[in-house]
Each structure stands twice: as structure tokens, then as C-alpha cells.
Design a protein around this motif. Structure first.
Motif, PDB file in Angstrom:
ATOM      1  N   LYS A   1       0.834  -1.215   0.000  1.00 31.31           N
ATOM      2  CA  LYS A   1       0.000   0.000   0.000  1.00 31.31           C
ATOM      3  C   LYS A   1       0.870   1.266   0.000  1.00 31.31           C
ATOM      4  O   LYS A   1       0.652   2.198   0.768  1.00 31.31           O
ATOM      5  CB  LYS A   1      -0.966  -0.010   1.185  1.00 31.31           C
ATOM      6  CG  LYS A   1      -1.989  -1.141   1.130  1.00 31.31           C
ATOM      7  CD  LYS A   1      -2.958  -1.073   2.303  1.00 31.31           C
ATOM      8  CE  LYS A   1      -4.102  -2.074   2.144  1.00 31.31           C
ATOM      9  NZ  LYS A   1      -3.655  -3.450   1.935  1.00 31.31           N
ATOM     10  N   LEU A   2       1.857   1.269  -0.903  1.00 31.65           N
ATOM     11  CA  LEU A   2       2.743   2.412  -1.062  1.00 31.65           C
ATOM     12  C   LEU A   2       2.508   3.058  -2.423  1.00 31.65           C
ATOM     13  O   LEU A   2       2.285   2.361  -3.418  1.00 31.65           O
ATOM     14  CB  LEU A   2       4.214   1.984  -0.959  1.00 31.65           C
ATOM     15  CG  LEU A   2       4.677   1.452   0.397  1.00 31.65           C
ATOM     16  CD1 LEU A   2       6.081   0.869   0.281  1.00 31.65           C
ATOM     17  CD2 LEU A   2       4.647   2.559   1.462  1.00 31.65           C
TER      18      LEU A   2
ATOM     19  N   ARG B   1       7.474   0.271   6.202  1.00 31.09           N
ATOM     20  CA  ARG B   1       7.114  -0.458   4.983  1.00 31.09           C
ATOM     21  C   ARG B   1       7.964   0.037   3.804  1.00 31.09           C
ATOM     22  O   ARG B   1       8.430  -0.769   2.981  1.00 31.09           O
ATOM     23  CB  ARG B   1       5.628  -0.290   4.653  1.00 31.09           C
ATOM     24  CG  ARG B   1       4.691  -0.934   5.651  1.00 31.09           C
ATOM     25  CD  ARG B   1       3.302  -1.156   5.065  1.00 31.09           C
ATOM     26  NE  ARG B   1       2.715   0.030   4.469  1.00 31.09           N
ATOM     27  CZ  ARG B   1       2.044   0.964   5.123  1.00 31.09           C
ATOM     28  NH1 ARG B   1       1.907   0.864   6.448  1.00 31.09           N
ATOM     29  NH2 ARG B   1       1.514   1.993   4.496  1.00 31.09           N
ATOM     30  N   ALA B   2       8.158   1.352   3.711  1.00 31.80           N
ATOM     31  CA  ALA B   2       8.949   1.915   2.617  1.00 31.80           C
ATOM     32  C   ALA B   2      10.395   1.461   2.707  1.00 31.80           C
ATOM     33  O   ALA B   2      11.023   1.101   1.693  1.00 31.80           O
ATOM     34  CB  ALA B   2       8.857   3.439   2.647  1.00 31.80           C
TER      35      ALA B   2
ATOM     36  N   ASP C   1       4.296   8.792   9.982  1.00 26.38           N
ATOM     37  CA  ASP C   1       3.665   7.479  10.114  1.00 26.38           C
ATOM     38  C   ASP C   1       4.768   6.429  10.177  1.00 26.38           C
ATOM     39  O   ASP C   1       5.324   6.008   9.156  1.00 26.38           O
ATOM     40  CB  ASP C   1       2.747   7.238   8.906  1.00 26.38           C
ATOM     41  CG  ASP C   1       1.948   5.940   9.011  1.00 26.38           C
ATOM     42  OD1 ASP C   1       2.395   5.021   9.721  1.00 26.38           O
ATOM     43  OD2 ASP C   1       0.891   5.847   8.351  1.00 26.38           O
TER      44      ASP C   1
ATOM     45  N   GLU D   1       4.360   3.305   8.048  1.00 32.15           N
ATOM     46  CA  GLU D   1       4.565   3.532   6.619  1.00 32.15           C
ATOM     47  C   GLU D   1       6.053   3.687   6.292  1.00 32.15           C
ATOM     48  O   GLU D   1       6.533   3.158   5.272  1.00 32.15           O
ATOM     49  CB  GLU D   1       3.796   4.773   6.164  1.00 32.15           C
ATOM     50  CG  GLU D   1       3.849   5.002   4.666  1.00 32.15           C
ATOM     51  CD  GLU D   1       2.856   6.065   4.227  1.00 32.15           C
ATOM     52  OE1 GLU D   1       1.644   5.771   4.222  1.00 32.15           O
ATOM     53  OE2 GLU D   1       3.293   7.182   3.898  1.00 32.15           O
TER      54      GLU D   1
ATOM     55  N   VAL E   1       6.106   9.109   1.118  1.00 29.27           N
ATOM     56  CA  VAL E   1       6.028   8.593   2.489  1.00 29.27           C
ATOM     57  C   VAL E   1       5.628   9.704   3.454  1.00 29.27           C
ATOM     58  O   VAL E   1       6.191  10.810   3.425  1.00 29.27           O
ATOM     59  CB  VAL E   1       7.390   8.010   2.934  1.00 29.27           C
ATOM     60  CG1 VAL E   1       7.282   7.411   4.325  1.00 29.27           C
ATOM     61  CG2 VAL E   1       7.877   6.961   1.946  1.00 29.27           C
ATOM     62  N   ASP E   2       4.656   9.399   4.307  1.00 27.51           N
ATOM     63  CA  ASP E   2       4.321  10.268   5.436  1.00 27.51           C
ATOM     64  C   ASP E   2       5.325   9.964   6.546  1.00 27.51           C
ATOM     65  O   ASP E   2       5.242   8.917   7.198  1.00 27.51           O
ATOM     66  CB  ASP E   2       2.889   9.985   5.906  1.00 27.51           C
ATOM     67  CG  ASP E   2       2.502  10.812   7.128  1.00 27.51           C
ATOM     68  OD1 ASP E   2       3.345  11.586   7.630  1.00 27.51           O
ATOM     69  OD2 ASP E   2       1.350  10.660   7.585  1.00 27.51           O
TER      70      ASP E   2
END
Length: 467
Positions: A372-373, A402-403, A396, A399, A392-393
């Protein structure tokens, strides 16, 4: 921000060296927090590690003098150009002195009859091409950003023209550099070829300031082509676009540029640059040569592309239209940021054999969707190099994690395909773990070279290899 490794500081040595340099350079020794943080900053998500001081050097003699002082007190030295690097190359994990080379910005000589020139490291690629334009010459390496030529040499940059003109290593004849003890060396003469001794020129190219500081560059030049034709066409899938590229390369069409944008990147470009391109995978090309030659090349490509389902093929020699298309390509990073205002854009690159490119890009798209990127893809598809710009936030944490995981996964995927973790961004701090995975025991011999040329590890420590 992603945490960066910190190295032990030589507090006493730094204090003593700064005192000596202050006496010599006075107010030109900058220790203000803002300017120090500016010189620890690059377009990356790696945390800022500011140097203890910044000096704007004006010539090679001053660079040598600064390095000699730092060497005497075992103080780190970091060279700085325009700050457009992407992997934490100019951070100072052990503190030290940053030498800003942007005031060393003279074109020292142009030898038009020999198709070469000599420049200082602070000259940018755009400034050089402006200087050369009236002579009918140009320097072809185009990494997108208006980077300094010293930085481009230090990171072995390439870009959109690499498929025809090669990378920085192919376009540098000789270097002048200040080594770790302050000695000034020249790596070669201006002859187009030489078999005299070790190739120190290419050892320094791509060394990211870890072996020496480049203070002068002798570059190969090209004649401005009689005719330039740009072309574009859309494809139903990334796989089809990549297969069209493979067919074009195998057929021997001498494309000068051949870039790919996935559907999301085309959408971003349309919105940002006010274009109306079909929002499916797109190839953007350029052909250089005679009027007849570029017409033949573009027609041949059009026929090949049609076999792979291409639509909307258009070619133009109009300067305004060419510039509009390539300006949109070069603004791709800014167009991506506009997709998600407030997000940080994280650029990463890999390079694989072109026969594996379609598979690598397709797997990357699938992985991004799974995580979900949001990450449009653009690439120098003619040599198997592509970039993901992940939005990317940074607030978060999940997130960011995940990145970060995706970047590692992509590097490992490229290596597993007999590719590389970086086609042109370089290693810096960000990709150090993957260099070992990619080259294995070879990194031990790199470390031996580093230890021999920089025994006190003062030249841009913490980059490429573990200190």
C-alpha cells in the motif's frame, strides 16, 4: 527520518584543526548551525549529520591546505557540491570539516579540435553546456538535476543519455585530485587512450570522496547533432514497453535516449506539466544524427513498437515540443510530490540486465501495491536502470518501515537478477549493506585500497564501506 550510523568523534583533533583553520581562513570558516546543517542535507530520508565547520575553497591549493591540516589531526574531510545526492553522501557521521567546492566553478580550457575541456569541480552540467553551445559542442551526461561535475564524477553519475553516450566513467579523460595526505595528483594526460600504469582515473570516479577530493576534470565532449528527433508512444503494459526496448536495442537502432514511465508517473506528469498523454505505460525517446538518419531511426523504432502493441506514436524535430516533453521528464520528481502534498519523496534506483527489466519492474509494482505504497516508476530503460519515487508520510512510523522494507527488498531483487543495487545513485550511507551482498569478497579488496590510500579514514568516512 531513517537513522544513520554514527562514528566515534575525535573531539580534541577537531578542536585543534578548527583552531588552525580559523587562523588561516578567518570568517571563511563557517560554524553556524544553519550552514552546517545545509551541508549535511541531501534529497534523502537519512537523518542530517552536520559537519563541525564548512569552508568554501577557491582553488586546489586551498583544498590541499585544508586536507593537510585535517590529516595532521586525524579529522574527517567531506567534499560538497550542489547537495543533490540521494544516499547520504555528504553526511558527517564523525563530524569534521566540509569543503564546499562550488566557488571552484571555472571552465579552465576548451580544446574544440580535440573534443575535450578542462573544468573545476564546481561547474554544473548546465553551465558547461551553456558555455559550449556557441562552439557547436556539448557534454552529454544528464542526471536530471543540475549537479556539479565534480559530484557527478565522484558518484559515477549517468542519466537519460547513457544508452548512447555512456556514464561519467566513459566521458572523463583525466582528473586532478587531492589525496588523504594533501598531495595533489594528476591521474592522466589528455591523450584519448593510455596503457600507462594503474587506472587511477577510474578508481577515483565513483569513489564518493572516500579516496580523494576531485579538484579538476578533463572531459570528453560531443558535437551537437545536425538533427534531433524526439518521439513518444504508449503501451498496454510495462512488459510490452520493455520488450519493445529490447527489440530496438537488439536491432541496433542507435537511440540517444529511451525512457519509460509507468501509468502512475504519466498521470503525475500530466497533472504537473499540463500534458494530455494517455495514462498507460509510456516510452519517451530521442534520436541524434543527420536529418535522414533520425527520420530512419524513428521510423524503424515505430515499426518495432507497433509489434508490441504501441499506440499514439508521435515524432517531432520541433525544438519547443522536444523541450516540453523532456522538461516534463526532468520534472518527474516534482510531479510525484504533487500527487501527495506533504509527503516526503524517497528516490531509489536499481539496474538489471535489460532482459530482466520487465520482470523486475512488474514485481516492484506488485510489491508496492501489496505494501500500500504510492511510488511512480521512471527509468533509463535502454540500460536497464529504473527509479521508484516512494511517497512517504514521515510521521507514520509504520509507513516509513514499509517503505524502508521495500527499498531493501528491491535491492535484493535486483541483485538476484544479476543486477546492481544502484545504477547511478551510488552507495553513500543508504546502500552500504547491499554492496556486500552484491559483491561479496570483492569488498574486502576495496577496503584494502581504502586503507592504503586513506590509512586514517578521514576521507568521507562512513560511506560505501563500513569503517
Amino acid at each position: 527520518m531513517v537513522k544513520a550510523t554514527r562514528l566515534p568523534r575525535n573531539e580534541a583533533g577537531i578542536e585543534t584543526a578548527l583552531g588552525v583553520l580559523k587562523q588561516r581562513f578567518g570568517e571563511r570558516l563557517n560554524t553556524g548551525q544553519a550552514i552546517r546543517e545545509q551541508h549535511g542535507h541531501t534529497t534523502t530520508w537519512i537523518e542530517n549529520q552536520a559537519p563541525d565547520a564548512v569552508i568554501f575553497a577557491r582553488d586546489t591549493a586551498e583544498v590541499s591546505e585544508i586536507v593537510k591540516v585535517c590529516a595532521a589531526h586525524k579529522v574527517p574531510v567531506i567534499a560538497y557540491g550542489t547537495g543533490t545526492s540521494l544516499e547520504g553522501h555528504v553526511n558527517a557521521p564523525a563530524g569534521g570539516v566540509c569543503i564546499d567546492l562550488m566557488e571552484m566553478n571555472k571552465v579552465l580550457a576548451v580544446h574544440a579540435e580535440d573534443l575535450d575541456c578542462v573544468v573545476q569541480p564546481g561547474v554544473t552540467r548546465e553551465a558547461l553546456n551553456t558555455h559550449l553551445r556557441d562552439m557547436g559542442l556539448f557534454f552529454p551526461i544528464d542526471p536530471g538535476a543540475n549537479a556539479s561535475l565534480g559530484g557527478m564524477a565522484a558518484t559515477r553519475a549517468s542519466g537519460t543519455n547513457a544508452v548512447r553516450y555512456g556514464t561519467m566513467k566513459d566521458n572523463i579523460i583525466a582528473l586532478e585530485a587531492v589525496m588523504a595526505d594533501g598531495t595533489v595528483i594528476r591521474t592522466a594526460k589528455r591523450a584519448k587512450k593510455s596503457s600507462a600504469g594503474y587506472d587511477l582515473t577510474r578508481l577515483l570516479i565513483g569513489s564518493e570522496g572516500t579516496l580523494g577530493i576531485i579538484t579538476e576534470i578533463t572531459l570528453r565532449l560531443q558535437g551537437i547533432p545536425e538533427a534531433i528527433r524526439a518521439a513518444r508512444c504508449s503501451f498496454p503494459t510495462v512488459d510490452a514497453a520493455c520488450r519493445a526496448v529490447m527489440g530496438t536495442i537488439q536491432y541496433g537502432v542507435p537511440v540517444a535516449r529511451i525512457e519509460i514511465m509507468d501509468a502512475l508517473q504519466v498521470k503525475a506528469v500530466n497533472a504537473y506539466s499540463k500534458l494530455s498523454l494517455p495514462e498507460t505505460p509510456l516510452l519517451l525517446l530521442e534520436f541524434h544524427g543527420s536529418e535522414a538518419g533520425v527520420a530512419e531511426q524513428s521510423e524503424t523504432f515505430g515499426a518495432i513498437a507497433e509489434e508490441f502493441g504501441a499506440t499514439g506514436f508521435e515524432a517531432t524535430t520541433t525544438v519547443e515540443e522536444r523541450n516540453r516533453l523532456w522538461k516534463a521528464r526532468h520534472d518527474a520528481y516534482w510531479s510525484v510530490l504533487a500527487l501527495r502534498p506533504g509527503a516526503k519523496g524517497i528516490g531509489t534506483d536499481v539496474c538489471v540486465p535489460i532482459s530482466r527489466l520487465a520482470d523486475c519492474v512488474t514485481q516492484a509494482q506488485t510489491k508496492l501495491e501489496e505494501l500500500k505504497l504510492i511510488a511512480p516508476i521512471v527509468g533509463h530503460v535502454g540500460d536497464g536502470n529504473f527509479h521508484c519515487s516512494i511517497l512517504v508520510d514521515m510521521e507514520d512510523e509504520a509507513e516509513v518501515e514499509r517503505a524502508d522494507g521495500f527499498v531493501g527488498w528491491l535491492n535484493d531483487l535486483a541483485i538476484s537478477m544479476d543486477g546492481t543495487c544502484t545504477g547511478e545513485h551510488g552507495i553513500g550511507q543508504g546502500k552500504r549493506p547491499y554492496l556486500q551482498r552484491e559483491l561479496g569478497p570483492a569488498t574486502r579488496f576495496m577496503a584494502a585500497v581504502k586503507a592504503a590510500l586513506d590509512p586514517d579514514h578521514i576521507m568521507n568516512p562512513g560511506k560505501i564501506l563500513a569503517d
